[in-house]
Design an enzyme around this catalytic site. Structure first.
Site, PDB file in Angstrom:
ATOM      1  N   HIS A 155       0.834  -1.218   0.000  1.00  0.00           N
ATOM      2  CA  HIS A 155       0.000   0.000   0.000  1.00  0.00           C
ATOM      3  C   HIS A 155       0.861   1.256   0.000  1.00  0.00           C
ATOM      4  O   HIS A 155       0.444   2.305   0.468  1.00  0.00           O
ATOM      5  CB  HIS A 155      -0.935   0.032   1.212  1.00  0.00           C
ATOM      6  CG  HIS A 155      -1.684  -1.248   1.449  1.00  0.00           C
ATOM      7  ND1 HIS A 155      -2.921  -1.498   0.899  1.00  0.00           N
ATOM      8  CD2 HIS A 155      -1.336  -2.371   2.128  1.00  0.00           C
ATOM      9  CE1 HIS A 155      -3.315  -2.714   1.276  1.00  0.00           C
ATOM     10  NE2 HIS A 155      -2.367  -3.270   1.998  1.00  0.00           N
ATOM     11  N   SER A 276      15.172  21.255 -16.692  1.00  0.00           N
ATOM     12  CA  SER A 276      13.981  22.073 -16.912  1.00  0.00           C
ATOM     13  C   SER A 276      14.396  23.372 -17.582  1.00  0.00           C
ATOM     14  O   SER A 276      15.468  23.907 -17.304  1.00  0.00           O
ATOM     15  CB  SER A 276      13.310  22.361 -15.570  1.00  0.00           C
ATOM     16  OG  SER A 276      12.528  23.545 -15.655  1.00  0.00           O
ATOM     17  N   LYS A 282      16.462  21.616 -11.560  1.00  0.00           N
ATOM     18  CA  LYS A 282      15.771  20.367 -11.830  1.00  0.00           C
ATOM     19  C   LYS A 282      16.634  19.309 -12.518  1.00  0.00           C
ATOM     20  O   LYS A 282      17.437  19.611 -13.384  1.00  0.00           O
ATOM     21  CB  LYS A 282      14.543  20.606 -12.711  1.00  0.00           C
ATOM     22  CG  LYS A 282      13.381  21.287 -12.041  1.00  0.00           C
ATOM     23  CD  LYS A 282      12.834  20.531 -10.835  1.00  0.00           C
ATOM     24  CE  LYS A 282      12.081  19.276 -11.190  1.00  0.00           C
ATOM     25  NZ  LYS A 282      10.754  19.542 -11.725  1.00  0.00           N
ATOM     26  N   GLU A 289       9.789   8.126 -17.084  1.00  0.00           N
ATOM     27  CA  GLU A 289       8.421   8.637 -17.321  1.00  0.00           C
ATOM     28  C   GLU A 289       7.937   8.276 -18.719  1.00  0.00           C
ATOM     29  O   GLU A 289       6.773   7.914 -18.916  1.00  0.00           O
ATOM     30  CB  GLU A 289       8.393  10.155 -17.130  1.00  0.00           C
ATOM     31  CG  GLU A 289       8.530  10.563 -15.673  1.00  0.00           C
ATOM     32  CD  GLU A 289       8.645  12.073 -15.515  1.00  0.00           C
ATOM     33  OE1 GLU A 289       7.677  12.690 -15.108  1.00  0.00           O
ATOM     34  OE2 GLU A 289       9.721  12.625 -15.820  1.00  0.00           O
TER      35      GLU A 289
END
Ligand code: ARG
Length: 457
Positions: A155, A276, A282, A289
């Protein structure tokens, strides 16, 4: 003039040519198409349907055409419709009437089924190789971090401590099953459909088994209608790739989580991260992804072929031309996903201090303490209750279970003895989970050995 132009009195509309054509995407099967045609011509000669000289002429010209396409020397037009007719047209341009004999006892319907099966056989082998390369990297990273402990989750809540290698080897198992699925799929793709002709077989005395042997197929299809209309091997390819993508997507999700500052379990290599355009600080896990994201289109391709096929009457229907772009897309995307993921994984930095830091947070050793009591004769349900109370006590007093003194333990149950301090230690929790397939050091060692054995074969 179209190869099928005989009964037509008018030119095709330009829009029909554009709409109907598959040459823009089936061009990638040109080698398979030529290979299939050469085998077909050899069979025709062997059966005395064409002469030996004609066969030699055809074979020579087809090999030249292959080189022309290799070198980008052949220009295709939408009017050629598909790769099969483009090559046949060029053949006729080159050798005239002899070229016109190649299509004897054959239809584009069995020809396209043959080409796609040959193409998939090649790509299944390619994907298998790439999976093996990735499995090697997973095994290496696991082996190099054998002692590293991290929280295991259920979980997404801390559950029990595990070895990082154990976690990685879970993905080894998944991809190993995918590898098996590819082997299994291969058997169903490896069936030779040529000779079914348009739908009903042919009146010529052909030898389909000879063609199968020439092309290295294990079997010959059994029913001509099925041969030209079956696309379940394409759906199955899309499914197996979808399954691989699903596994890779889960793995990617974990890479993304682990690379956050919240987890800080790994750092991605600069060469495999992105920045970024606005936020100078970043460093983004774009690869993971995208691998996760591509799973969407790969699922789409599976649903697409299943839907294309669901209402088709036997035998061939032009609808099935819609089979190719999806499976090509799935193949292309899974290959590059697996390849780049492998490179990314091979270069991660494992922050073992961060993984074990605060390991006792979340009372991750609670099960071990309950097991301790249960082994001393307290029914497990009761032991569970006692440790639940211990956890509540810890929460009230801002402590973790490893910070409790023996005297504190003792207050909750008299069965606690001094050795509970040792038993509650995280390394003991790992060591003691020695059931077959568990996370203990020795069980992970066994898994690593098996992984190595698998990779050697
Ligand atoms: N381009 C077609 C396909 O991909 C080849 C078969 C066409 N056959 C036909 N009779 N129209 O399915």
């Amino acid at each position: 003039m179209k190869l099928w132009g005989g009964r037509f009195n008018k030119e095709s509309s330009k829009l029909l040519e554009k709409f109907n054509a598959s040459i823009t995407f089936d061009i990638r099967m040109y080698k398979e198409d030529i290979m299939g045609s050469i085998a077909h011509s050899k069979m025709l000669a062997k059966q005395n349907i064409i002469s030996k000289e004609e066969q030699e002429k055809i074979e020579k010209a087809l090999k030249e055409i292959e080189l022309e396409i290799d070198n980008d020397e052949l220009e295709f037009s939408l009017a050629d419709e598909d790769i099969h007719m483009a090559i046949e047209k060029r053949l006729i341009q080159k050798i005239g009437d002899t070229g016109k004999k190649l299509h004897t006892a054959r239809s584009r319907n069995d020809q396209v089924a043959l080409d796609i099966r040959l193409y998939l056989k090649k790509e299944i082998k390619n994907i298998k190789e790439i999976i093996i390369d990735l499995l090697k990297v997973i095994k290496e990273v696991a082996k190099n971090n054998k002692e590293v402990i991290l929280p295991g989750y259920t979980h997404l809540q801390r559950a029990q401590p595990i070895l990082f290698a154990h976690h990685l080897l879970a993905y080894f198992e998944m991809l190993k099953r995918d590898y098996d699925r590819l082997n299994d799929l291969y058997k169903r793709v490896d069936v030779m459909p040529l000779g079914a002709s348009a739908l009903a077989g042919t009146t010529y005395n052909i030898d389909r088994h000879f063609v199968a042997k020439e092309l290295g197929f294990g079997k010959v299809t059994n029913n001509s209608l099925d041969s030209v209309s079956d696309r379940d091997f394409i759906a199955e390819t899309n499914f197996v790739i979808a399954m691989i993508a699903m596994h890779m997507s889960r793995f990617s999700e974990e890479i993304i989580l682990w690379a956050t500052s919240e987890f800080g379990f790994i750092n991605l290599d600069d060469a495999y991260s992105t920045g970024s355009s606005i936020m100078p600080q970043k460093k983004n896990p774009d690869i993971a992804e995208l691998v996760r994201g591509k799973t969407g289109r790969i699922y789409g391709n599976l649903i697409s072929i299943l839907t294309v096929m669901k209402g088709l009457p036997l035998a061939y229907n032009k609808d099935t031309q819609e089979d190719k772009e999806g499976v090509f897309d799935s193949i292309d995307n899974i290959k590059i996903s697996l390849e780049i993921f492998k490179e990314m994984l091979a270069t991660i930095k494992v922050n073992k201090e961060n993984m074990i830091k605060d390991i006792y947070k979340g009372f991750i050793n609670a099960t071990d303490i309950a097991d301790y009591l249960a082994k001393k004769g307290i029914p497990f349900r009761e032991a569970h209750e006692v440790v639940g109370k211990l956890v509540a006590y810890c929460e009230e007093n801002n402590k973790y279970l490893n910070e409790l003194t023996f005297d504190e333990y003792k207050k909750f149950n008299e069965k606690f003895e001094e050795d509970i301090i040792e038993k509650a230690k995280i390394e003991t929790c790992i060591k003691d989970r020695n059931s077959y397939g568990g996370t203990s050091y020795s069980e992970v060692e066994r898994q690593l050995k098996e992984a190595e054995k698998f990779l050697k074969n």
